[in-house]
Design a protein around this motif. Sequence first.
Motif, short mmCIF file in Angstrom:
data_model
loop_
_atom_site.label_atom_id
_atom_site.label_comp_id
_atom_site.label_asym_id
_atom_site.label_seq_id
_atom_site.Cartn_x
_atom_site.Cartn_y
_atom_site.Cartn_z
N GLU A 279 0.52 -1.21 -0.48
CA GLU A 279 0.17 0.23 0.43
C GLU A 279 0.63 0.71 0.38
O GLU A 279 0.85 2.20 -0.44
N ARG A 280 1.97 1.35 0.70
CA ARG A 280 2.95 2.48 0.90
C ARG A 280 3.68 2.43 -0.21
O ARG A 280 4.59 3.67 -0.29
N VAL A 282 3.48 2.91 -3.62
CA VAL A 282 2.68 4.10 -4.56
C VAL A 282 3.37 5.25 -3.98
O VAL A 282 4.16 6.53 -4.27
N TYR A 283 3.09 5.41 -2.54
CA TYR A 283 3.26 6.56 -1.42
C TYR A 283 4.98 7.21 -1.83
O TYR A 283 5.17 7.97 -2.70
N SER A 286 5.86 7.67 -5.86
CA SER A 286 5.25 8.89 -6.13
C SER A 286 6.17 10.16 -5.50
O SER A 286 7.37 11.30 -6.03
N ARG A 326 9.76 1.64 -7.45
CA ARG A 326 8.57 1.76 -8.46
C ARG A 326 8.59 0.44 -9.76
O ARG A 326 7.64 0.09 -10.23
N PHE A 387 0.97 8.56 -8.87
CA PHE A 387 -0.09 8.54 -7.28
C PHE A 387 -0.99 8.23 -7.45
O PHE A 387 -2.02 7.30 -7.81
N LYS A 388 -1.92 8.75 -8.92
CA LYS A 388 -3.34 8.79 -8.79
C LYS A 388 -3.33 8.07 -9.49
O LYS A 388 -4.48 7.30 -9.48
N ARG A 391 -2.56 4.28 -7.17
CA ARG A 391 -2.49 4.00 -5.51
C ARG A 391 -3.68 2.69 -5.63
O ARG A 391 -3.18 2.02 -4.20
N LYS A 392 -4.65 3.16 -6.16
CA LYS A 392 -5.28 1.61 -6.28
C LYS A 392 -5.54 0.29 -6.66
O LYS A 392 -5.93 -0.65 -6.64
#
Length: 393
Positions: A279-280, A282-283, A286, A326, A387-388, A391-392
């Motif tokens: 989950e983190r 991607v954050y 980005s 990434r 991120f956009k 993120r999912k």
Amino acid sequence: MEENAYSRSFRLILASRAFRSVGLIFMAISLPLYLLVNRISIVNVGLIYVGTALANVSVTIGIGMLGDRVGYKYSLMLGEIPALTASGMLAFTRSIPLIITATIISGSAGAPGGMRGSFSVGITPYLARIWRDPSIRIARMAQITFVASIASIGGSLLLYFHGFLSHIYGDIGAFEILYHVAFLLILLSFASLSMVRRDERQKKTTKFLRRETMRFSTRVIITNVINGSAIGFSMALISAWFEIRYGVSASKIGLVFTFSYITTAIGSLMASRIHISKERAVYFGSLTRILQGTLLIVMALSPIFLLGSAIYIIRTIVAGFGTPIRNVVNIQGVKDEDLGTASSIQGAPSRIMQSTSGIAGYLMDYYPPLPVEIGGVIQIIGGFVYFKLLRKY
């Protein structure tokens, strides 16, 4: 027993990445300077690198698709051939047309960062095939980028030694000797890969990609289009940029890259030591891209070489941390049977967009800071888009 065999193969891959990094990094940072030494203008150097970026695309896609069908070990081996051929040409000829041809097929388009030697066609799918857990993949990829970054110091030191050799053999003769070294190192990389254990062949149920893979890959492609454009503007000709912007010698540029590869390795080591959840990831991917773009802008505005090079070196810590993360995120929505094709398709638009190096050459001739500033702005935008879109997943 099988795990031991793959552990040995991983050590061979690390050896390959080390050899490859020294040779490929030297080619990546020296070729723009070598073209300038051969009295090719920076505008034409930029145009040559357009050809380099485009030539990489068809080779990458073709090898990636083949890997899905015959195994990713062979993708890795075939991926060494362009650099091996190019370094051989550079070592044994002074013909300007052949030097240009070697530059185009060398695979040296893009940023000459410390992780450059880490990545070749097949490396991501090979790791994904053997190690299924994303956290283990990140650790393995970070180990590879760490080794490649440390080894890249050898490539920048080769450029540093150019200053000593040029007193004896002249500028062109010194480069020619060093390209002999690069050729031998890439040959050793190829030999190491030939001893890697073959991954089990994956049954391919489609001619191209499964629908789910294509949907996910489209999102990655969009982010790579943006980032590839940024790299083409700001990083493809970065060694020539340092020379034109600050008027420094090849040896001083080599020292900058030497320090940058040490800091890249530190960033990769940090990524391998920190447990980053799916989950983190991607954050972090980005955020690091946004920071890289911001530092590019600051670097472009720096009026003196010492400050500009220091900012560049700081930027490589961020790159070293973010890239292996990434790399794993970009395949987490890809089906096993599509790993080779998908990773190649995802990377192709980035390579195409690196052809903005042609525009960068013109802008650099007009106002040197401008292409790096543009690249930084684009990379910041790319970080938010990354991120956009991902993120999912």
